[in-house]
Design an enzyme around this catalytic site. Structure first.
Site, short mmCIF file in Angstrom:
data_model
loop_
_atom_site.label_atom_id
_atom_site.label_comp_id
_atom_site.label_asym_id
_atom_site.label_seq_id
_atom_site.Cartn_x
_atom_site.Cartn_y
_atom_site.Cartn_z
N HIS A 15 0.87 -1.20 0.00
CA HIS A 15 0.00 0.00 0.00
C HIS A 15 0.89 1.23 0.00
O HIS A 15 1.51 1.57 1.01
CB HIS A 15 -0.91 0.01 1.24
CG HIS A 15 -1.87 1.16 1.25
ND1 HIS A 15 -3.23 0.98 1.43
CD2 HIS A 15 -1.70 2.50 1.10
CE1 HIS A 15 -3.84 2.15 1.40
NE2 HIS A 15 -2.93 3.10 1.21
N HIS A 17 1.54 5.42 -1.64
CA HIS A 17 1.21 6.62 -2.43
C HIS A 17 2.51 7.23 -2.94
O HIS A 17 3.37 7.63 -2.15
CB HIS A 17 0.48 7.65 -1.56
CG HIS A 17 -0.79 7.14 -0.99
ND1 HIS A 17 -2.01 7.29 -1.62
CD2 HIS A 17 -1.05 6.45 0.15
CE1 HIS A 17 -2.95 6.72 -0.89
NE2 HIS A 17 -2.41 6.19 0.19
N LYS A 99 -9.26 -0.22 -6.10
CA LYS A 99 -9.34 0.40 -4.77
C LYS A 99 -10.69 1.05 -4.56
O LYS A 99 -11.13 1.87 -5.37
CB LYS A 99 -8.24 1.47 -4.64
CG LYS A 99 -8.22 2.21 -3.31
CD LYS A 99 -7.63 1.39 -2.17
CE LYS A 99 -7.80 2.07 -0.81
NZ LYS A 99 -6.76 3.05 -0.53
N HIS A 136 -10.52 1.14 1.50
CA HIS A 136 -10.34 2.15 2.55
C HIS A 136 -11.55 2.00 3.46
O HIS A 136 -12.64 2.45 3.12
CB HIS A 136 -10.23 3.57 1.98
CG HIS A 136 -9.96 4.59 3.05
ND1 HIS A 136 -8.74 5.20 3.20
CD2 HIS A 136 -10.74 5.04 4.06
CE1 HIS A 136 -8.79 6.01 4.25
NE2 HIS A 136 -9.99 5.93 4.80
N HIS A 174 -4.69 -0.59 5.79
CA HIS A 174 -4.24 0.18 6.96
C HIS A 174 -5.17 0.06 8.17
O HIS A 174 -5.78 1.03 8.60
CB HIS A 174 -4.01 1.66 6.60
CG HIS A 174 -5.02 2.29 5.69
ND1 HIS A 174 -6.38 2.25 5.91
CD2 HIS A 174 -4.87 2.97 4.53
CE1 HIS A 174 -7.00 2.89 4.94
NE2 HIS A 174 -6.11 3.33 4.08
N LEU A 219 -4.92 9.17 7.91
CA LEU A 219 -6.22 8.49 7.91
C LEU A 219 -6.02 7.03 7.56
O LEU A 219 -5.21 6.72 6.68
CB LEU A 219 -7.18 9.16 6.92
CG LEU A 219 -7.70 10.52 7.38
CD1 LEU A 219 -8.45 11.22 6.26
CD2 LEU A 219 -8.60 10.39 8.61
N ASP A 247 1.41 2.60 3.53
CA ASP A 247 0.57 3.78 3.35
C ASP A 247 1.42 5.05 3.41
O ASP A 247 0.95 6.10 3.85
CB ASP A 247 -0.56 3.83 4.39
CG ASP A 247 -1.65 4.82 4.01
OD1 ASP A 247 -1.72 5.22 2.83
OD2 ASP A 247 -2.43 5.20 4.91
C1 NCD Z 1 -3.52 9.14 2.07
C2 NCD Z 1 -3.07 10.19 1.05
O1 NCD Z 1 -2.58 11.25 1.46
O2 NCD Z 1 -3.19 9.95 -0.16
N1 NCD Z 1 -3.52 9.72 3.37
C3 NCD Z 1 -3.47 9.06 4.55
O3 NCD Z 1 -3.56 9.70 5.58
N2 NCD Z 1 -3.30 7.77 4.60
C4 NCD Z 1 -4.84 8.59 1.66
C5 NCD Z 1 -5.25 7.34 2.41
O4 NCD Z 1 -4.64 6.27 2.25
O5 NCD Z 1 -6.22 7.40 3.15
ZN ZN Z 2 -3.32 5.07 1.56
#
Ligand code: NCD
Ligand code: ZN
Length: 344
Positions: A15, A17, A99, A136, A174, A219, A247
């Protein structure tokens, strides 16, 4: 005697970003240094909803991360998602999973799913072709307390999905609560969960330690200590249902330190060191390799990586800031000392 080094099969991040543009270029090398593959989240603006967008994004990631890293792409589900397009992208390798963001649940989720019933045709197809659903797991109902949104999602949405799609692989992403750890442990083998380093290390007090701490805001939001302990127990349990998913979610300093700060913790630079610290504290170093390098691949039905990496005992001071995209990012554990280091 204290363990001085540990060698494991090369791990994956299930996971992640990576963003795009200059941010992508700044953050991708940190992940590529630690992980062979990563599941790439599709919440760009606009989100990754087409085969063409996924393929083009994968090429930009490959250019930023280097050829030895494999990005595993995902498709962002919307109420209008076409089952045929989902299947086409899965068949031609454009994406490995889809997702589900409830609309409004988190960063760039505005075009997410309003009612899970709207995507039932897509879920039927994913179940038929063996394509995992990544979730999510938070309701967005403003009446629900933010600390309860994961538990309420399990009751209102996830329980029904598992019942209605007994053959669909589902990853609850997460996880942060006792409720989620128990639900996943007790669910059929089609249900698994990723666990982040921050939810293993921190409870919600970290958000208010001596003042408001935007860099601890992510989150799903951090929960109370009892939940953190349950999530830790799940991570080190040895159960194949729980695996590594950082995450890592970078936002520049200005976006974090703001009157309305973004959610997300940038943990990519020291992710393995951070997880390993938890397994050591729990006296379960022997279970680290399976959590980091085996359970996720097995759940997705992908081969295990062949290479190896080593982590060595060393005192490492984590930088307060790392440069990125003309500004800077605060890494998770900024200013702290970690007692492990990835061997080069
Ligand atoms: C993530 C993001 O910034 O893209 N933020 C987070 O707090 N985890 C989005 C997500 O996975 O919820
Ligand atoms: Zn995420």
């Amino acid at each position: 005697m204290e363990t001085q080094s540990i060698t494991i099969r090369r791990p994956d991040d299930w996971h992640l970003h990576l963003r795009d543009g200059e941010m992508l270029k700044a953050v991708a090398p940190y992940t590529a240094r630690q992980f062979a593959r990563a599941i790439i989240m599709p919440n760009l603006t606009p989100p990754v909803t087409t085969v063409a967008a996924a393929v083009a994004y994968r090429e930009r990631i490959q250019a930023a991360a280097g050829a030895h890293f494999t990005p595993l792409m995902t498709r962002y589900l919307t109420d209008q998602a076409s089952a045929d397009e989902l299947e086409r992208g899965h068949a031609n390798g454009a994406w490995v999973a889809a997702k589900l963001y409830p609309a409004g649940a988190t960063t760039n989720s505005a075009s997410g799913v309003i009612d899970v019933r709207n995507i039932y045709p897509s879920l039927e197809r994913m179940q038929a072709i063996g394509m995992p659903l990544l979730v999510h797991g938070e309701v967005t109902d403003p009446e629900i307390d933010i600390f309860d949104r994961e538990a309420v999602f399990i009751d209102r949405v996830l329980t029904g999905l598992v019942r209605d799609f007994p053959g669909l692989k589902i990853v609850l992403e997460h996880i942060t609560t006792t409720d989620a750890a128990q639900f996943v442990a007790g669910a059929p083998a089609t249900v698994a969960a990723t666990i982040t380093p921050q939810h293993l290390h921190l409870n919600r007090n970290a958000l208010f330690a001596g003042g408001l701490r935007p860099h601890a805001y992510c989150l799903p939001v951090l929960k109370r200590e009892a939940h953190r302990l349950a999530v830790r127990a799940a991570a080190v349990s040895g159960s194949p249902k729980f695996f590594l998913g950082t995450d890592s979610a970078p936002h520049l300093r200005e976006a974090k330190e703001s009157g309305c700060g973004c959610a997300g913790i940038f943990n990519a630079p020291y992710a393995l060191e951070s997880y390993l610290t938890v397994f050591e504290q729990e006296g379960e170093l022997d279970r680290f390799e399976a959590f980091a390098s085996e359970h996720g691949a097995n759940f997705y039905g992908l081969p295990l990586n062949e290479g190896r990496i080593a982590l060595e005992r060393a005192e490492v001071e984590v930088a307060e800031w790392l440069p990125a995209a003309g500004s800077k990012l605060a890494p998770f554990h900024a200013g702290e000392r970690l007692r492990w280091q990835l061997a080069s």
